[in-house]
Design a protein around this motif. Sequence first.
Motif, PDB file in Angstrom:
ATOM      1  N   GLU A 158       0.860  -1.181   0.000  1.00 26.25           N
ATOM      2  CA  GLU A 158       0.000   0.000   0.000  1.00 26.25           C
ATOM      3  C   GLU A 158       0.895   1.231   0.000  1.00 26.25           C
ATOM      4  O   GLU A 158       1.873   1.307   0.742  1.00 26.25           O
ATOM      5  CB  GLU A 158      -0.925   0.004   1.228  1.00 26.25           C
ATOM      6  N   ILE A 159       0.532   2.193  -0.849  1.00 26.57           N
ATOM      7  CA  ILE A 159       1.373   3.383  -1.028  1.00 26.57           C
ATOM      8  C   ILE A 159       0.730   4.565  -0.328  1.00 26.57           C
ATOM      9  O   ILE A 159      -0.444   4.847  -0.525  1.00 26.57           O
ATOM     10  CB  ILE A 159       1.546   3.684  -2.534  1.00 26.57           C
ATOM     11  N   VAL A 160       1.521   5.267   0.499  1.00 26.17           N
ATOM     12  CA  VAL A 160       1.013   6.464   1.192  1.00 26.17           C
ATOM     13  C   VAL A 160       1.931   7.638   0.881  1.00 26.17           C
ATOM     14  O   VAL A 160       3.079   7.442   0.518  1.00 26.17           O
ATOM     15  CB  VAL A 160       0.952   6.242   2.735  1.00 26.17           C
ATOM     16  N   PRO A 161       1.431   8.884   1.029  1.00 27.01           N
ATOM     17  CA  PRO A 161       2.301  10.034   0.775  1.00 27.01           C
ATOM     18  C   PRO A 161       3.493  10.038   1.736  1.00 27.01           C
ATOM     19  O   PRO A 161       3.335   9.722   2.913  1.00 27.01           O
ATOM     20  CB  PRO A 161       1.397  11.242   1.043  1.00 27.01           C
ATOM     21  N   TYR A 162       4.673  10.382   1.211  1.00 25.24           N
ATOM     22  CA  TYR A 162       5.893  10.424   2.024  1.00 25.24           C
ATOM     23  C   TYR A 162       5.811  11.606   2.985  1.00 25.24           C
ATOM     24  O   TYR A 162       5.402  12.704   2.602  1.00 25.24           O
ATOM     25  CB  TYR A 162       7.093  10.604   1.092  1.00 25.24           C
ATOM     26  N   GLY A 163       6.172  11.367   4.231  1.00 26.93           N
ATOM     27  CA  GLY A 163       6.206  12.464   5.203  1.00 26.93           C
ATOM     28  C   GLY A 163       4.897  12.675   5.928  1.00 26.93           C
ATOM     29  O   GLY A 163       4.795  13.564   6.767  1.00 26.93           O
ATOM     30  N   ASP A 164       3.871  11.880   5.608  1.00 24.77           N
ATOM     31  CA  ASP A 164       2.534  12.071   6.185  1.00 24.77           C
ATOM     32  C   ASP A 164       2.253  10.934   7.175  1.00 24.77           C
ATOM     33  O   ASP A 164       1.867   9.829   6.788  1.00 24.77           O
ATOM     34  CB  ASP A 164       1.515  12.074   5.033  1.00 24.77           C
ATOM     35  N   LEU A 165       2.432  11.240   8.453  1.00 22.24           N
ATOM     36  CA  LEU A 165       2.280  10.212   9.492  1.00 22.24           C
ATOM     37  C   LEU A 165       0.849   9.713   9.622  1.00 22.24           C
ATOM     38  O   LEU A 165       0.620   8.518   9.839  1.00 22.24           O
ATOM     39  CB  LEU A 165       2.716  10.776  10.840  1.00 22.24           C
ATOM     40  N   ALA A 166      -0.112  10.640   9.491  1.00 18.45           N
ATOM     41  CA  ALA A 166      -1.515  10.256   9.642  1.00 18.45           C
ATOM     42  C   ALA A 166      -1.893   9.245   8.565  1.00 18.45           C
ATOM     43  O   ALA A 166      -2.579   8.246   8.834  1.00 18.45           O
ATOM     44  CB  ALA A 166      -2.401  11.493   9.566  1.00 18.45           C
ATOM     45  N   ALA A 167      -1.416   9.474   7.344  1.00 20.40           N
ATOM     46  CA  ALA A 167      -1.722   8.548   6.238  1.00 20.40           C
ATOM     47  C   ALA A 167      -1.093   7.192   6.510  1.00 20.40           C
ATOM     48  O   ALA A 167      -1.690   6.138   6.242  1.00 20.40           O
ATOM     49  CB  ALA A 167      -1.208   9.125   4.919  1.00 20.40           C
TER      50      ALA A 167
END
Length: 405
Positions: free
Chosen positions: A169-178
């Motif tokens: 699963e891919i999440v935005p880099y730098g975004d802890l909540a994601a």
Amino acid sequence: MSTSQRLLAEADAHSAHNYHPLPVVIASAEGAWMTDVEGRRYLDLLAGYSALNFGHRHPRLIEAAKRQLDRSTLTSRAFQHDLFPAFCAELAALCGMERVLPMNTGAEAVETAVKTARKWGYRVKGVAHDRAKIVVAENNFHGRTTTVVSFSTDEEARADYGPYTPGFEIVPYGDLAALEAAVDEDTVAVLLEPIQGEAGVHVPPPGYLTGVRELTRARGVLFIADEVQSGLGRTGATFACEQEGPSGVQPDMYVLGKALGGGVVPVSAVVSTDEVLGVHRPGEHGSTFGGNPLACAVALEVLAMLRTGEFQERARELGDHLRHELDLLTGGAVREVRGRGLWAGIDVAPEYGTGRELSERLMARGVLVKDTHGSTIRAAPPLVVSKEDLDWGVEQLGAVLAESA
Ligand code: PMP
């Protein structure tokens, strides 16, 4: 037709066109400098994507390789050789870990990390069969294998290589909540570059890696740091993970490559704990060349060089200087400079040319760099570069931008 032109044409006729190299043909190299077949000299500001952190043909590394060439070069892991124990013990110690699984290329080490995390998930964490999930970041670069490009977001690297490997699963880099939202009971690992190199040297917001560490620990998920490019001195520390917050973060697994082979031979490794790397049993994973005697001889010298701290310190000092010099260029042509240590992503305003055009103009002035995306140039000089040479390189960049204005 010049020798360069002839060799470029020959390569063009007989090689697959999976690269678009700058039109330069190197014949020899030493330190931070390369010489082409016509005898022109170039300052190397790419350093083999950090594989050449110690420069071209560092005397200690060449000596170690030559010594080993007269002893043995390959045993395969079917037999033990005399340098293997020290290589594993010293690399594990450098990482503050317990075990090492050697491979050759960075992509193979990432594959090894993925396989290890999945196996750990099934055998230790108790994830249901074939359900393991690994969370990765947008704009990652972890290599070129089918599984690794399956979780790339770069269409160029990915298109037409499907069907893709599931389980990511891919999440935005730098975004802890994601990241937190993506971690579930089937998640076995979070795989990240502590600084995204190929994406253009993107440093995450302060506290991000600490947050990743805390989240993964709390949820029983492995934190895998791909330090293939950021590790082994580049950022001014042995590992970029060490530079987070006041005391750094310790991942559960380091993925290393590039500079581990000193720019002499391909050497990569996964370095982790007893619990994690202990999941592998004989026959379940391997590589003919992984951990071979020549690789271990060179890597042992790399480890000895890193233990002096001299290269990390150079990267820190010269890096501060480089950033200061690049900041002077910022404002007009230079939109943004990112980076840490002797590693910079330089975003140039598009009207000054594409990264490729700028690289070609720099080449004409005797400086070799590589563009990453659009109008971003990446500078990652060998850590042995002199301050004078570095200044000269930045001066050439300034001149190229001035003439494009
Ligand atoms: N991980 C990272 C962070 C990298 O930068 C790279 C190469 N650029 C790789 C993995 C893949 O390494 P290799 O090309 O040796 O397979």
